[in-house]
Design an enzyme around this catalytic site. Structure first.
Site: not given
Ligand code: MRU
Length: 367
Positions: A54, A90, A247, A257
């Protein structure tokens, strides 16, 4: 958020005052296990292996990772290497770079022997700011939900307020409150009978395992659905609005996202369902003018696609292969929803259109 009545954040300092503790989200929903981070390497691993995930929580963890690094070695060279190591964990969530830049700025003029304490202080501020920002997003989004609920009541079809969300943009994706789910918590706590359609969110199932888990803890009515169900529900008037997190938002309002968000936005547009995106300002990448073209999309290990983990009837947690031996698999972590499909951006400063002008109206200092 409260777990069994105890207010709990997703990241906090250990009792010894220097190690960092997190919820190991790879163990949810079936087990609640915390992990202790004692070094830069631990923090980098936690982000890369998605013990934390997240965008906002990745940023907060990176900030504490810099504090752990500064505790071990506060030299310019060590900090620069730590910055690079964390930055590579990431690629898509811009909050990671934002938090690392904040840390470097906070430490730049501090003498080497005081950098560790300055780093812990700034990391704690970043975590606290995230909580405040998300609470404000919750208030602004709650107003929107209250309006949609009032319209529904005026039409004489009260029932419940159905909100569809994708992935996990709740408390677990942030330090507290969440982004997309914060308005839902505030609306629920204010007495609006909200019900959430939770996209399971293959391949890692953040919806089924995390969003469902936290809505469950808070007591918010919800239903987990297969990722492909949203279009059908929208066609049949079963979704009042969609709210997702993000994101990275480009300065033109394009929204990156979790993979699958774009398809939901298309279905929402086709069915006249409002599609909102909730974001804290550190998620805006002012340097990217065209999100579809220029936001880097993380490609992850295909084992996330070919395998699934779950609980058997006897309570064992097992991972099984769901694709045939020999079939190729692809695993893009994110997609970009063009701004034209987004009804509004919910930020800590208010709600704006997903346009350059809309964003600048809320953040004039960026103009
Ligand atoms: O790959 P992740 O679990 O880190 O994904 C990010 C997210 O949790 C989502 O894309 C989310 O909708 C945005 S972060 C608040």
């Amino acid at each position: 958020m409260k777990i069994n009545g105890t207010p709990t954040r997703t990241i906090w300092l250990a009792k010894d005052g220097w190690a960092v503790e997190i919820i190991d989200q790879t163990r949810l929903p079936h087990e609640f296990v915390t992990a202790r981070l004692e070094s830069l390497a631990d923090a980098a691993h936690a982000i890369k292996a998605m013990l934390v995930r997240g965008a906002p929580l990745i940023g907060a963890t990176a900030a504490y990772g810099m504090a752990l690094a500064a505790r071990a070695n506060g030299s310019d060279l060590a900090l620069a290497l730590s910055y690079q190591l964390l930055l590579g964990t990431r690629p898509t969530a811009i909050n990671l770079k934002w938090a690392l830049d904040e840390m470097m700025r906070a430490l730049a003029l501090v003498p080497e022997d005081q950098r560790a304490s300055a780093a812990y202080q700034r990391a704690a501020e970043i975590a606290d700011e995230d909580v405040e920002i998300n609470s404000a997003i919750g208030d602004n989004g709650h107003k929107l939900l209250a309006e949609i609920w009032a319209e529904r009541q005026a039409k004489g079809t009260p029932g419940r307020l159905n909100v569809l969300t994708h992935c996990n943009a709740g408390w677990l994706a942030t330090v507290d409150w969440g982004t997309a789910i914060a308005p839902i918590y505030k609306a629920f706590d204010a007495g609006i009978p909200v019900h959430v359609w939770v996209d399971e969110t293959r391949p890692r199932n953040q919806g089924a395992s995390l969003t469902a888990r936290e809505l469950n803890w808070h007591g918010v009515p919800h239903t987990v659905i297969a990722d492909n169900s949203g279009g059908h529900l929208m066609q049949h008037g079963m979704v009042d609005c969609c709210i997702v997190g993000t994101d990275r938002v480009a300065s033109n309002g394009d929204v990156c996202n979790k993979i699958g968000t774009y398809l939901k936005a298309l279905a929402a547009k086709d069915n006249g369902v409002p599609f909102f995106v909730a974001l804290p300002s550190p998620t805006i990448d002012w340097t990217v003018a065209d999100g579809v073209k220029d936001i880097p999309i993380e490609e992850r290990d295909v084992s996330e696609q070919t395998h699934m983990t779950g609980k058997t009837e006897d309570g064992a947690i097992v991972t099984v292969q769901v694709t045939p031996d020999g079939s190729a698999a692809g695993n893009w972590g994110f997609d970009v929803t063009p701004a034209r499909l987004v009804t509004g951006l919910i930020t800590e400063r208010g709600v704006c259109p997903a346009t350059p002008e809309g964003l600048k109206s809320l953040f004039p200092e960026r103009g």
